[in-house]
Design a protein around this motif. Sequence first.
Motif, PDB file in Angstrom:
ATOM      1  N   ILE A  53      -6.545  -0.074   7.435  1.00  0.00           N
ATOM      2  CA  ILE A  53      -6.023   0.912   6.473  1.00  0.00           C
ATOM      3  C   ILE A  53      -6.175   2.324   7.034  1.00  0.00           C
ATOM      4  N   GLN A  54      -7.288   2.595   7.677  1.00  0.00           N
ATOM      5  CA  GLN A  54      -7.495   3.932   8.258  1.00  0.00           C
ATOM      6  C   GLN A  54      -6.458   4.218   9.341  1.00  0.00           C
TER       7      GLN A  54
ATOM      8  N   LYS B 206      -3.504  11.382   1.082  1.00  0.00           N
ATOM      9  CA  LYS B 206      -4.457  10.974   2.130  1.00  0.00           C
ATOM     10  C   LYS B 206      -5.808  11.672   2.003  1.00  0.00           C
TER      11      LYS B 206
ATOM     12  N   HIS C 203       0.795  -1.226   0.000  1.00  0.00           N
ATOM     13  CA  HIS C 203       0.000   0.000   0.000  1.00  0.00           C
ATOM     14  C   HIS C 203       0.833   1.284   0.000  1.00  0.00           C
TER      15      HIS C 203
ATOM     16  N   LEU D 259     -10.901  -2.282   6.512  1.00  0.00           N
ATOM     17  CA  LEU D 259     -10.970  -0.828   6.353  1.00  0.00           C
ATOM     18  C   LEU D 259     -10.379  -0.105   7.563  1.00  0.00           C
ATOM     19  N   GLU D 260     -10.686  -0.597   8.760  1.00  0.00           N
ATOM     20  CA  GLU D 260     -10.171   0.078   9.971  1.00  0.00           C
ATOM     21  C   GLU D 260      -8.645  -0.024  10.083  1.00  0.00           C
TER      22      GLU D 260
ATOM     23  N   ASP E 265      -9.160   5.305   1.497  1.00  0.00           N
ATOM     24  CA  ASP E 265      -9.129   4.206   2.473  1.00  0.00           C
ATOM     25  C   ASP E 265      -9.841   2.968   1.930  1.00  0.00           C
ATOM     26  N   LYS E 266     -10.999   3.176   1.304  1.00  0.00           N
ATOM     27  CA  LYS E 266     -11.755   2.049   0.740  1.00  0.00           C
ATOM     28  C   LYS E 266     -11.016   1.431  -0.446  1.00  0.00           C
TER      29      LYS E 266
ATOM     30  N   LEU F 133      -3.113   4.830   7.557  1.00  0.00           N
ATOM     31  CA  LEU F 133      -3.058   6.169   6.955  1.00  0.00           C
ATOM     32  C   LEU F 133      -2.782   7.246   8.000  1.00  0.00           C
TER      33      LEU F 133
END
Length: 286
Positions: free
Chosen positions: A238-239, A218, A12, A235-236, A224-225, A242
């Motif tokens: 990746i969040q 960002k 990522h 998802l959480e 994020d999705k 970030l």
Amino acid sequence: MTNLKIGGVPEHFNYPWYITLKNKEYSKHNINLRWQDYPGGTGQMCKALRDGSVDIAIVLTEGIIKDIADGNPSKIVQTFVQTPLIWGIHVGAKSKFKTIDDLENATIAISRFGSGSHLMAIVNAYNQGWDIAKLKFKVIKDLQGGIDALTNGEADYFMWEHFTTKPLVDNGTFRRIDNCPTPWPCFVIAVRNEVLENNFEEVKKVLEIINAETKDFKKLNNIDKTLAKRYEQQLEDIQKWLQITEWNDGNPITKNLIGRIQNKMVQFNVLEEKKNSGDFIKNMYI
């Protein structure tokens, strides 16, 4: 058209490169930039820089500093990700090891010698007060090799980027015992000396394009999705990633920073001696 070959891990962190390549940002400036995935990580890319099969590489800071010290004819031109990398320390799901202390005499899976998984295992051992001379390594090439080695008992633990391996922790392939952050900015951009001599302006333009992309990366709509879907992450997760990740803002890498990292690497017995910090870097913004 100038042909340049660039490589990095298929993770990522490097998605900004994918966006700029997809948008043909480089070809607008008469640069044919071709991306190559290196699942074997920094050790594999250092070898590719040496043999000329890649021109530019997004590599782990500790790995390329060690390899340039050992004669790799390349220079670091800037940091790419300026925050630390969080390395997860993993064992197989059925492993008898429960705590970090249990791992002192265990066999470590590494992608290759000189890779991040090798050097960060030494950093972790130093942090724990273990005897670095007694560490035992098993070369496994890449993440899949690490999965196989921990599952079949060829190695006992394996260090890899926390969020990349999180799905393997979630599905019960690995257990994460602890984390070990790098004590320096994690990714830098390295370029072969020959390419810097012959294509300085083109390399500079590549850096300008990628820095413009990472500056507002960002803030991209639903990034994020997009990342969660592409890299098969929750998802959480990746969040969270970030939130703790900052890319370079285009500032040149300094001799002072290289000196401080070398001091730590000598302390960790990763480097035998400190070298002239100017030998590692090329300032693109003179």
